[in-house]
Design an enzyme around this catalytic site. Structure first.
Site, PDB file in Angstrom:
ATOM      1  N   GLY A  15      62.462 120.372  26.977  1.00  0.00           N
ATOM      2  CA  GLY A  15      62.096 121.751  26.626  1.00  0.00           C
ATOM      3  C   GLY A  15      62.227 122.665  27.835  1.00  0.00           C
ATOM      4  N   ARG A  76      68.307 117.817  24.320  1.00  0.00           N
ATOM      5  CA  ARG A  76      67.770 116.460  24.290  1.00  0.00           C
ATOM      6  C   ARG A  76      68.950 115.565  23.946  1.00  0.00           C
ATOM      7  NH1 ARG A  76      62.802 119.471  22.526  1.00  0.00           N
ATOM      8  NH2 ARG A  76      61.429 119.121  24.287  1.00  0.00           N
ATOM      9  N   CYS A  77      69.130 114.493  24.702  1.00  0.00           N
ATOM     10  CA  CYS A  77      70.333 113.668  24.586  1.00  0.00           C
ATOM     11  C   CYS A  77      69.925 112.231  24.259  1.00  0.00           C
ATOM     12  CB  CYS A  77      71.103 113.734  25.912  1.00  0.00           C
ATOM     13  SG  CYS A  77      72.473 112.594  26.029  1.00  0.00           S
ATOM     14  N   ASP A 107      58.588 114.617  31.463  1.00  0.00           N
ATOM     15  CA  ASP A 107      58.405 113.183  31.588  1.00  0.00           C
ATOM     16  C   ASP A 107      59.606 112.372  31.057  1.00  0.00           C
ATOM     17  OD1 ASP A 107      56.329 111.104  32.140  1.00  0.00           O
ATOM     18  OD2 ASP A 107      56.753 110.643  30.034  1.00  0.00           O
ATOM     19  N   THR A 129      58.007 121.836  32.981  1.00  0.00           N
ATOM     20  CA  THR A 129      57.561 121.831  31.585  1.00  0.00           C
ATOM     21  C   THR A 129      56.319 122.700  31.465  1.00  0.00           C
ATOM     22  OG1 THR A 129      56.452 120.516  29.859  1.00  0.00           O
ATOM     23  CG2 THR A 129      56.451 119.568  32.050  1.00  0.00           C
ATOM     24  N   ASP A 131      53.933 122.175  29.612  1.00  0.00           N
ATOM     25  CA  ASP A 131      52.781 121.364  29.167  1.00  0.00           C
ATOM     26  C   ASP A 131      51.875 120.884  30.301  1.00  0.00           C
ATOM     27  OD1 ASP A 131      53.922 121.583  26.653  1.00  0.00           O
ATOM     28  OD2 ASP A 131      54.963 119.663  26.800  1.00  0.00           O
ATOM     29  N   ASP A 133      52.038 118.179  31.842  1.00  0.00           N
ATOM     30  CA  ASP A 133      51.658 116.808  31.493  1.00  0.00           C
ATOM     31  C   ASP A 133      52.414 115.742  32.305  1.00  0.00           C
ATOM     32  OD1 ASP A 133      54.123 117.255  30.358  1.00  0.00           O
ATOM     33  OD2 ASP A 133      53.633 116.341  28.426  1.00  0.00           O
ATOM     34  N   ARG A 175      52.375 119.598  23.393  1.00  0.00           N
ATOM     35  CA  ARG A 175      52.769 118.282  22.866  1.00  0.00           C
ATOM     36  C   ARG A 175      51.539 117.412  22.656  1.00  0.00           C
ATOM     37  NH1 ARG A 175      58.189 116.057  23.172  1.00  0.00           N
ATOM     38  NH2 ARG A 175      58.738 117.543  24.765  1.00  0.00           N
ATOM     39  N   ARG A 216      23.670 134.607  17.462  1.00  0.00           N
ATOM     40  CA  ARG A 216      23.327 135.272  18.735  1.00  0.00           C
ATOM     41  C   ARG A 216      23.888 136.694  18.793  1.00  0.00           C
ATOM     42  NH1 ARG A 216      24.968 130.307  20.932  1.00  0.00           N
ATOM     43  NH2 ARG A 216      26.912 131.282  21.599  1.00  0.00           N
TER      44      ARG A 216
HETATM   45  P1  ADP Z   1      60.943 116.256  28.512  1.00  0.00           P
HETATM   46  O1  ADP Z   1      61.828 115.944  29.661  1.00  0.00           O
HETATM   47  O2  ADP Z   1      60.596 117.710  28.412  1.00  0.00           O
HETATM   48  O3  ADP Z   1      59.742 115.332  28.433  1.00  0.00           O
HETATM   49  P2  ADP Z   1      62.228 114.750  26.385  1.00  0.00           P
HETATM   50  O4  ADP Z   1      61.155 113.715  26.301  1.00  0.00           O
HETATM   51  O5  ADP Z   1      62.797 115.274  25.112  1.00  0.00           O
HETATM   52  O6  ADP Z   1      61.788 116.036  27.174  1.00  0.00           O
HETATM   53  O7  ADP Z   1      63.388 114.114  27.258  1.00  0.00           O
HETATM   54  C1  ADP Z   1      64.544 114.870  27.588  1.00  0.00           C
HETATM   55  C2  ADP Z   1      65.733 113.959  27.638  1.00  0.00           C
HETATM   56  O8  ADP Z   1      65.516 112.971  28.655  1.00  0.00           O
HETATM   57  C3  ADP Z   1      66.011 113.136  26.395  1.00  0.00           C
HETATM   58  O9  ADP Z   1      66.724 113.846  25.413  1.00  0.00           O
HETATM   59  C4  ADP Z   1      66.841 112.014  26.963  1.00  0.00           C
HETATM   60  O10 ADP Z   1      68.158 112.430  27.217  1.00  0.00           O
HETATM   61  C5  ADP Z   1      66.151 111.754  28.287  1.00  0.00           C
HETATM   62  N1  ADP Z   1      65.154 110.680  28.110  1.00  0.00           N
HETATM   63  C6  ADP Z   1      63.973 110.763  27.489  1.00  0.00           C
HETATM   64  N2  ADP Z   1      63.340 109.569  27.483  1.00  0.00           N
HETATM   65  C7  ADP Z   1      64.138 108.714  28.132  1.00  0.00           C
HETATM   66  C8  ADP Z   1      64.064 107.329  28.465  1.00  0.00           C
HETATM   67  N3  ADP Z   1      62.988 106.594  28.141  1.00  0.00           N
HETATM   68  N4  ADP Z   1      65.092 106.786  29.141  1.00  0.00           N
HETATM   69  C9  ADP Z   1      66.158 107.531  29.483  1.00  0.00           C
HETATM   70  N5  ADP Z   1      66.296 108.834  29.195  1.00  0.00           N
HETATM   71  C10 ADP Z   1      65.324 109.423  28.519  1.00  0.00           C
HETATM   72  O1  F6P Z   2      57.421 120.244  26.091  1.00  0.00           O
HETATM   73  C1  F6P Z   2      57.397 121.602  25.820  1.00  0.00           C
HETATM   74  C2  F6P Z   2      57.163 121.838  24.346  1.00  0.00           C
HETATM   75  O2  F6P Z   2      57.208 123.240  24.084  1.00  0.00           O
HETATM   76  C3  F6P Z   2      55.883 121.245  23.793  1.00  0.00           C
HETATM   77  O3  F6P Z   2      54.746 122.012  24.085  1.00  0.00           O
HETATM   78  C4  F6P Z   2      56.220 121.164  22.315  1.00  0.00           C
HETATM   79  O4  F6P Z   2      55.491 120.128  21.692  1.00  0.00           O
HETATM   80  C5  F6P Z   2      57.678 120.812  22.340  1.00  0.00           C
HETATM   81  O5  F6P Z   2      58.195 121.233  23.588  1.00  0.00           O
HETATM   82  C6  F6P Z   2      58.484 121.449  21.242  1.00  0.00           C
HETATM   83  O6  F6P Z   2      59.774 120.952  21.322  1.00  0.00           O
HETATM   84  P1  F6P Z   2      61.029 121.522  20.544  1.00  0.00           P
HETATM   85  O7  F6P Z   2      61.625 122.591  21.416  1.00  0.00           O
HETATM   86  O8  F6P Z   2      61.937 120.364  20.404  1.00  0.00           O
HETATM   87  O9  F6P Z   2      60.542 122.057  19.235  1.00  0.00           O
END
Ligand code: ADP
Ligand code: F6P
Length: 324
Positions: A15, A76-77, A107, A129, A131, A133, A175, A216
């Site tokens: 995101g 997202r890949c 993450d 991010t 979040d 987080d 999230r 109150r």
């Molecule tokens: P964020 O980085 O915001 O947490 P995502 O969890 O969607 O967002 O992860 C972003 C991208 O990172 C994924 O679309 C994928 O390409 C890669 N990714 C996520 N999880 C893994 C994983 N466990 N191993 C390798 N690549 C990952």
């Molecule tokens: O990680 C950032 C975030 O905006 C979260 O707060 C939310 O849950 C998620 O991304 C939404 O993702 P998408 O853009 O795939 O709807």
């Protein structure tokens, strides 16, 4: 300085968050300072796998500091979650002559970065991010801008809630984490904050404070609900039925992800982006840039991914106390 590092890549993944552009700018300009070329990789790991990248110079990041979103775009890949995808990314990086990579994301993106390190591409991850987080970092780029957007929105919601003597239930992003909710709750004077990390009893923790604050003499109640809890429309109905107080739900949604980064996000992003390049230039990969004890520093990527941080859950009680 490690003279072997001649060219690096930079990408944003997951995101988007306000402040990603100042981070990209810092990467490009710090690299330029060291005479290192930078390839801007488009749309996250998809761009790496498909060789969708072009050279960036100091001028290509002019006028981007104040812009929300990410000029490199993001995605997202799914392919990258498999080792075959990671190896493909590594091969493409070699074809383009990349000696290292900066990944700005959350993450999930960091797990991809760790995998790239494991196949031999020195990679440094920068927390971007809304979040907040990322466990190894006290702060993630975008969090402050998002909170300011949330604060502006809830201040406006409060105006109308007071005028109508209503209860407002507001869902914020995050999230599975409650950082946005908990900080917004303090900043906006919420009567109740609900986060996924903290179990709650609807009658005791939601209905009772609403009724008490009405008795109150308060003219409104603000209930902030993290998206990990959700269900705000149904919650508003239930509150209205059980308390007799008119209630309205608002899901703030994607407005929280956009907008010009705040000073805090610009400064932190600039420091983190610059440090990522300093590490690569010194021949160090496999690192996460993070904030610890309020200082920008770095940790081993694997260690960082195994760390845990605590949500300041005491803020739930503080918000309750201060809403009397
Ligand atoms: P964020 O980085 O915001 O947490 P995502 O969890 O969607 O967002 O992860 C972003 C991208 O990172 C994924 O679309 C994928 O390409 C890669 N990714 C996520 N999880 C893994 C994983 N466990 N191993 C390798 N690549 C990952
Ligand atoms: O990680 C950032 C975030 O905006 C979260 O707060 C939310 O849950 C998620 O991304 C939404 O993702 P998408 O853009 O795939 O709807």
């Amino acid at each position: 300085m490690n003279s072997k590092v001649k060219k690096i890549g930079v990408l944003t993944s997951g995101g988007d968050s306000p402040g990603m552009n100042p981070a990209i700018r810092a990467v490009v300009r710090t690299a330029a300072y060291h005479g290192i070329k930078v390839m801007g990789i488009k749309k996250g790991y998809n761009g790496l796998i498909n060789g969708n990248m072009e050279e960036m110079d100091a001028r290509s990041v002019s006028d981007t500091l104040q812009k929300g979103g990410t000029i490199l775009q993001t995605d997202r890949c799914l392919e990258f979650k498999e080792m075959a995808g990671v190896k493909k990314g590594y091969e493409i990086a070699k074809v383009f002559g990349l000696d290292g990579l900066v990944v700005i994301g959350g993450d999930g993106s960091f797990r991809g970065a760790k995998d790239l390190c494991s196949v031999g591409l020195p990679t440094v991850a920068v927390p971007g991010t809304i979040d907040n987080d990322i466990d190894c970092s006290e702060y993630t780029i975008g969090f402050d801008t998002t909170l300011n957007t949330v604060k502006d929105a809830i201040d406006k919601i409060r105006d109308t809630a007071t005028s109508h003597e209503r209860c407002s239930i507001v869902e914020v992003m995050g999230r599975n984490a409650g950082y946005i909710a908990i900080h917004a709750g303090i900043a906006c004077g919420a009567e109740v904050i609900l986060v996924p990390e903290h179990p709650f009893d609807f009658d005791e923790d939601v209905l009772r404070p609403i009724l008490e604050s009405k008795s109150r003499g308060k003219k409104h109640s603000i209930i902030i609900v993290a998206e990990g809890i959700g269900g705000v429309t149904e919650m508003a109905k239930e509150i209205e039925e059980k308390t007799g107080i008119e209630s309205r739900a608002t899901i703030l949604g994607y407005v929280q992800r956009g907008g010009s980064p705040t000073v805090r996000d610009r400064v932190v992003a600039s420091m983190m982006g610059a440090m990522a390049v300093e590490l690569l230039a010194a021949g160090k990969g496999n690192r996460i840039i993070c904030m610890r004890d309020n200082k920008i520093t770095d940790v081993d990527i694997e260690e960082g991914l195994n760390m845990k941080k605590e949500l300041p859950i005491e803020l739930v009680d503080l918000a309750k106390k201060l809403s009397t």
